[in-house]
Enzyme design. Sequence first.
Site, short mmCIF file in Angstrom:
data_model
loop_
_atom_site.label_atom_id
_atom_site.label_comp_id
_atom_site.label_asym_id
_atom_site.label_seq_id
_atom_site.Cartn_x
_atom_site.Cartn_y
_atom_site.Cartn_z
N GLU A 167 29.82 97.25 -22.61
CA GLU A 167 31.03 96.95 -21.84
C GLU A 167 30.81 97.18 -20.35
O GLU A 167 30.59 98.32 -19.93
CB GLU A 167 32.17 97.85 -22.33
CG GLU A 167 33.48 97.59 -21.60
CD GLU A 167 34.59 98.56 -22.00
OE1 GLU A 167 34.33 99.49 -22.78
OE2 GLU A 167 35.72 98.38 -21.50
N GLU A 199 34.13 103.30 -12.08
CA GLU A 199 33.72 103.99 -13.30
C GLU A 199 32.21 103.93 -13.53
O GLU A 199 31.68 104.77 -14.24
CB GLU A 199 34.50 103.44 -14.51
CG GLU A 199 35.99 103.70 -14.40
CD GLU A 199 36.75 103.38 -15.68
OE1 GLU A 199 36.24 103.66 -16.77
OE2 GLU A 199 37.87 102.82 -15.58
N ASP A 246 36.74 93.69 -21.15
CA ASP A 246 38.02 94.40 -21.04
C ASP A 246 38.74 93.82 -19.83
O ASP A 246 38.24 93.89 -18.70
CB ASP A 246 37.74 95.90 -20.85
CG ASP A 246 39.00 96.74 -20.68
OD1 ASP A 246 40.03 96.20 -20.23
OD2 ASP A 246 38.93 97.95 -20.96
N THR A 247 39.92 93.24 -20.05
CA THR A 247 40.62 92.57 -18.96
C THR A 247 41.02 93.52 -17.83
O THR A 247 41.19 93.08 -16.70
CB THR A 247 41.87 91.81 -19.48
OG1 THR A 247 42.60 92.68 -20.35
CG2 THR A 247 41.47 90.56 -20.22
N PHE A 248 41.18 94.82 -18.12
CA PHE A 248 41.47 95.77 -17.03
C PHE A 248 40.34 95.77 -16.01
O PHE A 248 40.57 95.69 -14.80
CB PHE A 248 41.67 97.18 -17.61
CG PHE A 248 41.81 98.25 -16.54
CD1 PHE A 248 42.97 98.37 -15.80
CD2 PHE A 248 40.76 99.13 -16.28
CE1 PHE A 248 43.09 99.35 -14.81
CE2 PHE A 248 40.86 100.11 -15.30
CZ PHE A 248 42.04 100.22 -14.56
N HIS A 249 39.11 95.86 -16.48
CA HIS A 249 37.96 95.86 -15.57
C HIS A 249 37.73 94.47 -14.98
O HIS A 249 37.44 94.33 -13.79
CB HIS A 249 36.71 96.35 -16.30
CG HIS A 249 36.88 97.71 -16.90
ND1 HIS A 249 37.10 98.83 -16.15
CD2 HIS A 249 36.87 98.13 -18.19
CE1 HIS A 249 37.23 99.89 -16.94
NE2 HIS A 249 37.09 99.49 -18.19
N ARG A 308 47.28 98.99 -17.21
CA ARG A 308 47.12 99.68 -18.48
C ARG A 308 48.43 100.15 -19.09
O ARG A 308 48.45 101.09 -19.90
CB ARG A 308 46.12 100.85 -18.38
CG ARG A 308 44.77 100.35 -17.92
CD ARG A 308 43.65 101.24 -18.32
NE ARG A 308 43.27 100.99 -19.67
CZ ARG A 308 42.00 100.88 -20.08
NH1 ARG A 308 41.01 101.00 -19.23
NH2 ARG A 308 41.71 100.68 -21.34
N GLU A 321 44.59 98.89 -25.45
CA GLU A 321 44.38 100.30 -25.06
C GLU A 321 45.41 100.73 -23.99
O GLU A 321 45.03 101.17 -22.92
CB GLU A 321 43.00 100.50 -24.44
CG GLU A 321 41.81 100.26 -25.32
CD GLU A 321 40.51 100.47 -24.52
OE1 GLU A 321 39.70 101.31 -24.94
OE2 GLU A 321 40.31 99.79 -23.49
#
Lengths: 283, 283
Positions: B144, B150, B177-180, B209, B238
Amino acid sequence: MQYQRPFSTFGQLVRWKAAGFDFVELLVPETDEIDLSQLRSALTDAGLFAILTARINLERNLASDSSEVRQSGRDYLNYCLDVADALNVTTVSGPLYGSPLVFAGQAPHPVPESRRQARVDWCVEGLKQVAETAAKAGIRLSVEPLNRFETDLLNTTRQGVELMKLVDMSNVGLTLDTFHMNMEDDDLGEAIRLAGPYLVHFQANENHRGYLGTGHIDWTDIVRALDSAAYWGTITLEPFRRTDERIGTPFAQWKPPLDDEQAQLAASCALIKNLIDLNGGRQ
Amino acid sequence: MQYQRPFSTFGQLVRWKAAGFDFVELLVPETDEIDLSQLRSALTDAGLFAILTARINLERNLASDSSEVRQSGRDYLNYCLDVADALNVTTVSGPLYGSPLVFAGQAPHPVPESRRQARVDWCVEGLKQVAETAAKAGIRLSVEPLNRFETDLLNTTRQGVELMKLVDMSNVGLTLDTFHMNMEDDDLGEAIRLAGPYLVHFQANENHRGYLGTGHIDWTDIVRALDSAAYWGTITLEPFRRTDERIGTPFAQWKPPLDDEQAQLAASCALIKNLIDLNGGRQ
């Protein structure tokens, strides 16, 4: 190989003017880092004005647990006012409240309720004190929420508005930056309209901090929201994601350009100005 | 006041199933943190399967300068394979390459070219070694990319695809992951289509999130891109931004719920499933 800029710092100002910019946003120089009177003359000669962004850190922190560090935070912001005065600048912007995380090597951790409230109180108290001095010099403070990894004090536009109500001084307002808003706000246009009455400065940054227009921020939506909020103040671009995107290349830092960026900066500047021309005055 | 969950950890599994979920994504338990055979039975009883996410840190780091730490990184990933085997899990996901920043209290800093290349080589070598063991157990590794705060090793989907070509093993793929992605990719749909051939797992997270559907990610666009990429594998939610959003409340951490979240989880799950029903099978 590092791109060698063929222009001095002051020569760069002339090129930015030529690229379409009306002003520059400068980090507050540290003592003796640059000759302020020379810089002021160079800005005038280039036909640019400036706004300043404060460089806070763990030792310049209005929200610190230590009263000495809180005092250092106020002292530093007062120093920023002196620099602003020397440069004929009327806006000092940035995360003035302190409480840095990732760039200070701080991991996020839980904050107990008593400490949360104390940090907010210290921040409000410090901003009020500095703002009183700033008011006498005709300077505005503009407080910028940052994303969750850069601070744990002020992340959303809604929190920024709440802070404005607590500080309640006419020369303290908000800076919004679409890079941070993209991570923290539900809806960027809605957030801009909410912040409207307090908005002093705006930073138009792509989601990934490349050139404006190369990411997924909806600039038409942003410009219409600024218009709805009756905001026609300063708008800065802060692109610093360079063309080197190989695996293992750190993105989270300011880096000098690898190539001449004049054409891309001019195109980004024109893009936002054209959208303003096409969408302004709707409200 | 802290919300007291009226259900045990295993009871919670039944509620998630009732909310519409088909599987759960679990952090790899540390040794003796939980009874694996009880957990496996509880998953079966709830009618759920699981995938695992590895918990890397500075001491479990395939990309470390230290050969001992790189070995610890491989040892840890092999431990994850053992846990996966005990739980009948076939996918181990996460930032398997190591190199954490903010959550390890590491500030971003420049990486010289020689070290950049070395870190990529170590990461590829480590993943290949662990993947060989994983293949024998019928387990896939899913790597990922994370946002710039991060990690400084793998941020964009394009970098993820480049890593896949370097590793070149059929049981190593990508988690997106769409957040990242919202922070690092130019265009989320385009990135999903690019990653399609390597995509093993997908995390559908809002920009902030919160619950899926409460932010500004365009879920219709995401689902259509997944369809274009012929991806119909696992999709996790998440959400961990809770309802407490007062100034000074840290957002960058996992927190237990303040309220019963069953209704919101069910609505988010249904939203994405409905979009899949309405937009799947277009390609």
